[in-house]
Design a protein around this motif. Structure first.
Motif, PDB file in Angstrom:
ATOM      1  N   ALA A 182      20.822 -10.902  -4.314  1.00  0.00           N
ATOM      2  CA  ALA A 182      21.960  -9.985  -4.385  1.00  0.00           C
ATOM      3  C   ALA A 182      21.513  -8.609  -4.890  1.00  0.00           C
ATOM      4  CB  ALA A 182      23.041 -10.564  -5.292  1.00  0.00           C
ATOM      5  N   ILE A 183      20.615  -8.602  -5.866  1.00  0.00           N
ATOM      6  CA  ILE A 183      20.097  -7.333  -6.379  1.00  0.00           C
ATOM      7  C   ILE A 183      19.286  -6.614  -5.296  1.00  0.00           C
ATOM      8  CG2 ILE A 183      18.498  -6.298  -8.039  1.00  0.00           C
ATOM      9  CD1 ILE A 183      19.331  -8.486 -10.013  1.00  0.00           C
ATOM     10  N   MET A 184      18.462  -7.372  -4.589  1.00  0.00           N
ATOM     11  CA  MET A 184      17.628  -6.760  -3.551  1.00  0.00           C
ATOM     12  C   MET A 184      18.466  -6.259  -2.371  1.00  0.00           C
ATOM     13  SD  MET A 184      14.701  -6.530  -4.672  1.00  0.00           S
ATOM     14  CE  MET A 184      14.095  -5.806  -3.163  1.00  0.00           C
ATOM     15  N   GLN A 185      19.591  -6.924  -2.122  1.00  0.00           N
ATOM     16  CA  GLN A 185      20.460  -6.449  -1.053  1.00  0.00           C
ATOM     17  C   GLN A 185      20.972  -5.039  -1.354  1.00  0.00           C
ATOM     18  OE1 GLN A 185      24.255  -8.543  -0.338  1.00  0.00           O
ATOM     19  NE2 GLN A 185      23.688  -8.662   1.826  1.00  0.00           N
ATOM     20  N   LYS A 186      21.279  -4.791  -2.630  1.00  0.00           N
ATOM     21  CA  LYS A 186      21.687  -3.442  -3.036  1.00  0.00           C
ATOM     22  C   LYS A 186      20.491  -2.496  -3.075  1.00  0.00           C
ATOM     23  CE  LYS A 186      25.555  -5.121  -5.864  1.00  0.00           C
ATOM     24  NZ  LYS A 186      26.115  -5.213  -7.253  1.00  0.00           N
ATOM     25  N   ALA A 187      19.322  -3.029  -3.437  1.00  0.00           N
ATOM     26  CA  ALA A 187      18.134  -2.171  -3.558  1.00  0.00           C
ATOM     27  C   ALA A 187      17.748  -1.572  -2.212  1.00  0.00           C
ATOM     28  CB  ALA A 187      16.970  -2.984  -4.123  1.00  0.00           C
ATOM     29  N   TRP A 188      17.838  -2.347  -1.132  1.00  0.00           N
ATOM     30  CA  TRP A 188      17.452  -1.827   0.180  1.00  0.00           C
ATOM     31  C   TRP A 188      18.374  -0.702   0.627  1.00  0.00           C
ATOM     32  CZ3 TRP A 188      12.787  -2.905   0.988  1.00  0.00           C
ATOM     33  CH2 TRP A 188      12.242  -4.161   0.776  1.00  0.00           C
ATOM     34  N   ARG A 189      19.571  -0.613   0.049  1.00  0.00           N
ATOM     35  CA  ARG A 189      20.513   0.444   0.438  1.00  0.00           C
ATOM     36  C   ARG A 189      20.349   1.706  -0.403  1.00  0.00           C
ATOM     37  NH1 ARG A 189      25.742  -3.626   0.563  1.00  0.00           N
ATOM     38  NH2 ARG A 189      25.114  -4.833   2.406  1.00  0.00           N
ATOM     39  N   GLU A 190      19.564   1.620  -1.460  1.00  0.00           N
ATOM     40  CA  GLU A 190      19.378   2.777  -2.339  1.00  0.00           C
ATOM     41  C   GLU A 190      18.544   3.859  -1.641  1.00  0.00           C
ATOM     42  OE1 GLU A 190      20.332   3.811  -5.217  1.00  0.00           O
ATOM     43  OE2 GLU A 190      21.424   2.080  -6.006  1.00  0.00           O
ATOM     44  N   ARG A 191      18.961   5.104  -1.840  1.00  0.00           N
ATOM     45  CA  ARG A 191      18.203   6.214  -1.266  1.00  0.00           C
ATOM     46  C   ARG A 191      17.100   6.694  -2.208  1.00  0.00           C
ATOM     47  NH1 ARG A 191      22.540  10.273   1.750  1.00  0.00           N
ATOM     48  NH2 ARG A 191      23.353   8.751   3.235  1.00  0.00           N
ATOM     49  N   ASN A 192      17.321   6.529  -3.490  1.00  0.00           N
ATOM     50  CA  ASN A 192      16.349   6.986  -4.480  1.00  0.00           C
ATOM     51  C   ASN A 192      15.217   5.972  -4.614  1.00  0.00           C
ATOM     52  OD1 ASN A 192      14.939   7.993  -6.630  1.00  0.00           O
ATOM     53  ND2 ASN A 192      16.694   8.179  -7.991  1.00  0.00           N
ATOM     54  N   PRO A 193      13.951   6.352  -4.366  1.00  0.00           N
ATOM     55  CA  PRO A 193      12.836   5.390  -4.455  1.00  0.00           C
ATOM     56  C   PRO A 193      12.710   4.752  -5.839  1.00  0.00           C
ATOM     57  CG  PRO A 193      12.130   7.401  -3.352  1.00  0.00           C
ATOM     58  CD  PRO A 193      13.489   7.675  -3.893  1.00  0.00           C
ATOM     59  N   GLN A 194      12.904   5.528  -6.899  1.00  0.00           N
ATOM     60  CA  GLN A 194      12.784   4.973  -8.241  1.00  0.00           C
ATOM     61  C   GLN A 194      13.866   3.940  -8.513  1.00  0.00           C
ATOM     62  OE1 GLN A 194      10.283   5.322 -10.307  1.00  0.00           O
ATOM     63  NE2 GLN A 194       9.301   6.645  -8.763  1.00  0.00           N
ATOM     64  N   ALA A 195      15.062   4.165  -7.972  1.00  0.00           N
ATOM     65  CA  ALA A 195      16.142   3.176  -8.139  1.00  0.00           C
ATOM     66  C   ALA A 195      15.789   1.877  -7.414  1.00  0.00           C
ATOM     67  CB  ALA A 195      17.454   3.748  -7.610  1.00  0.00           C
ATOM     68  N   ARG A 196      15.157   1.978  -6.240  1.00  0.00           N
ATOM     69  CA  ARG A 196      14.752   0.771  -5.507  1.00  0.00           C
ATOM     70  C   ARG A 196      13.684   0.006  -6.294  1.00  0.00           C
ATOM     71  NH1 ARG A 196      14.946   4.324  -0.974  1.00  0.00           N
ATOM     72  NH2 ARG A 196      12.690   4.593  -1.005  1.00  0.00           N
ATOM     73  N   ILE A 197      12.713   0.722  -6.829  1.00  0.00           N
ATOM     74  CA  ILE A 197      11.634   0.072  -7.583  1.00  0.00           C
ATOM     75  C   ILE A 197      12.183  -0.588  -8.843  1.00  0.00           C
ATOM     76  CG2 ILE A 197       9.528   0.534  -8.896  1.00  0.00           C
ATOM     77  CD1 ILE A 197       8.886   2.712  -6.815  1.00  0.00           C
ATOM     78  N   SER A 198      13.094   0.085  -9.532  1.00  0.00           N
ATOM     79  CA  SER A 198      13.702  -0.501 -10.745  1.00  0.00           C
ATOM     80  C   SER A 198      14.488  -1.759 -10.403  1.00  0.00           C
ATOM     81  CB  SER A 198      14.617   0.525 -11.418  1.00  0.00           C
ATOM     82  OG  SER A 198      13.895   1.675 -11.796  1.00  0.00           O
ATOM     83  N   ALA A 199      15.203  -1.738  -9.286  1.00  0.00           N
ATOM     84  CA  ALA A 199      15.954  -2.924  -8.867  1.00  0.00           C
ATOM     85  C   ALA A 199      15.025  -4.083  -8.532  1.00  0.00           C
ATOM     86  CB  ALA A 199      16.825  -2.579  -7.659  1.00  0.00           C
ATOM     87  N   ALA A 200      13.876  -3.783  -7.918  1.00  0.00           N
ATOM     88  CA  ALA A 200      12.917  -4.842  -7.599  1.00  0.00           C
ATOM     89  C   ALA A 200      12.374  -5.486  -8.874  1.00  0.00           C
ATOM     90  CB  ALA A 200      11.776  -4.269  -6.749  1.00  0.00           C
TER      91      ALA A 200
END
Length: 512
Positions: free
Chosen positions: A145-163
């Protein structure tokens, strides 16, 4: 009549040189503004604004198009068919050899300060990730569920933090994928993360494989886990290829194609062809081409140009254009030239990159087949293989332009392939960083008539304004002489009419 002439002559005599300077200067300014706008519009949209308005709006008003005629209806149907065809031909594909964002694209940005990827390209990648790495049942597992939101993030740092957040909950294969792609700064670090992703992905794949027939939800989950596993193995093979373990990479790719033969959407055979060429294993390259260079399968620059390279390899070391012009081409040389013509017809942008007539940039994450983006992606990885075959680039240099004599009107009729799609330039401008790369256009567009006309008009009026300012009296004499000459035919006609018609009738007409 004579009163009109005298008043006109008096008006011309009262005009001062300043009037002519102002007139020509204003005309030059207006035509210059039109020229600048026309040039900007042509550079952005590839067509003349005045021509487009004339064709689209003025011609129907003047009766140039009859919407009720059968011929126009059939023409509109044909245009609709060609439009549908061009849309299908301009489909954007994932680049099979795309680089790693963290270890390659970002390093380029750190060194040069330039962004190698466009927003449109990265947005397509985000859509791909959501398609391949998510499913409707992700909400059942917190990490997914977290990764599903992470793939939609535009900010690279936000994606990495979610991962990282997802990995704190459990071993999540897609979280490792994101970190390997975007956070890892070296290929070795990316490979280490992909190996961890492989361990987690194989466990999920085995569990979903056992449950896939229980419901549609489990079936979708298994499809997602399959995509994840194939992606991880393919990227691990690419890591091995980049780290110099080419034979290991070839084995991994062959095993992957054997294990998942139906997943041709990843185009793993193009990765395999590049690795086999690096090993100079030309027999295996020919075997792969025999399977994938089929009339029923979609073509690519890799397929067509690799086939041309193999045929050129048989004759290129002894090829001489002078000798060939004297004795003619042998059968093997003819086959090589025909293969080059076939490849150039499919993608005419590639030869300039292979012959280093145009500078290369980093390839995008998505390519348009037959477009400049595909040419860059092919030449970036395969230029070294052409250089390794002695005389291959010389043969290409001597023969590639002959293709255009076979297809003089590529947008209307092709020779071995469909006519060249007209939408490639627009799509390539979205995929490639036009700030520091000039997009290759085929066929080369000539400047529209209106741009040339306004350029000439602007230059002519500017010259008149300058001459009038420097030599006012002389230019005044020239202007009066020009106007007198211009109105001379009209005066002659009026005199003839006056001599033929009775004076009383002419007097009545002038009063009216």
């Amino acid at each position: 009549m004579f009163g009109t002439e005298s008043s006109l002559s008096m008006f011309l005599n009262t005009l001062t040189p300043k009037f002519y300077v102002a007139l020509t200067g204003t005309s030059s300014l207006i035509s210059g503004l039109i020229l600048i706008f026309e040039w900007w519009y042509f550079r952005k949209y590839g067509t003349s604004f005045i021509e487009q308005v004339s064709v689209s709006h003025l011609r129907p008003l003047l009766g140039g198009v009859d919407s009720t005629s059968p011929s126009s209806s059939s023409t509109s149907n044909g245009e609709a068919d060609s439009t549908r065809q061009s849309v299908s031909e301009c489909k954007v594909w994932r680049n099979p050899l795309n680089l790693f964002r963290g270890a390659e694209y970002n390093r380029y940005t750190w060194v040069t300060g330039r962004e190698p990827l466009t927003y449109y390209d990265m947005n397509l990648s985000a859509q791909d990730h959501q398609t391949f790495f998510t499913c409707d049942s992700d909400h059942l597992r917190p990490a997914d569920a977290i990764m599903q939101k992470a793939w939609r993030e535009r900010n690279p740092q936000a994606r990495i933090s979610a991962a990282h957040e997802a990995l704190e909950l459990e071993d999540c294969a897609t979280a490792y994928i994101l970190l390997a792609e975007e956070e890892a700064t070296t290929i070795m670090e990316a490979e280490r993360l992909f190996k961890q992703a492989l361990k987690a992905g194989e466990g999920c794949y085995r569990r979903s494989q056992q449950l896939q027939h229980h419901s549609t939800q489990y079936e979708a989950q298994h499809r997602r886990d399959t995509n994840v596993l194939v992606y991880i193995k393919r990227r691990l093979a690419m890591c091995s290829r980049k780290l110099g373990r080419t034979r290991e990479a070839v084995k991994m790719m062959r095993d992957l194609m054997k294990e998942f033969p139906l997943l041709s959407m990843f185009n793993i055979h193009e990765n395999l062809l590049e690795s086999l060429l690096e090993l100079q294993n030309y027999a295996d390259v020919q075997a792969v081409l025999a399977k994938y260079d089929d009339i029923s399968l979609p073509k690519s620059a890799t397929i067509c140009y690799t086939a041309a390279l193999l045929k050129a390899r048989a004759v290129s070391d002894k090829f001489s254009p002078e000798a060939a012009s004297r004795r003619g081409l042998s059968t093997a040389e003819m086959n090589a030239v025909e293969a080059i013509h076939r490849a150039v017809e499919f993608n005419p942008h590639v030869p300039k990159y292979l012959l280093e007539m145009k500078s290369l940039i980093l390839p995008p994450e998505h390519i348009l087949k037959r477009g400049d983006s595909e040419a860059i992606a092919y030449a970036f990885f395969h230029l070294q293989h052409w250089k390794r075959v002695e005389g291959a680039l010389n043969l290409l240099h001597c023969t590639w332009e002959g293709t255009f004599r076979m297809i003089p009107y590529p947008l209307e009729k092709g020779h071995l392939f469909y006519p060249y799609p007209i939408c490639t330039e627009t799509a390539d401008r979205e995929l490639l960083p036009t700030v520091f790369h000039e997009v290759s256009v085929y066929p080369k567009k000539e400047l529209p008539f209106f741009i040339l006309f306004t350029a000439g008009l602007c230059s002519f009026t500017a010259m008149l304004a300058l001459l009038t300012h420097q030599f006012p009296e002389l230019m005044g004499v020239f202007a009066k002489a020009f106007l007198s000459t211009l109105f001379a035919p009209l005066n002659f006609i009026m005199e003839k009419v006056e001599s033929i018609l009775p004076s009383s009738l002419w007097h009545q007409l002038t009063r009216i």
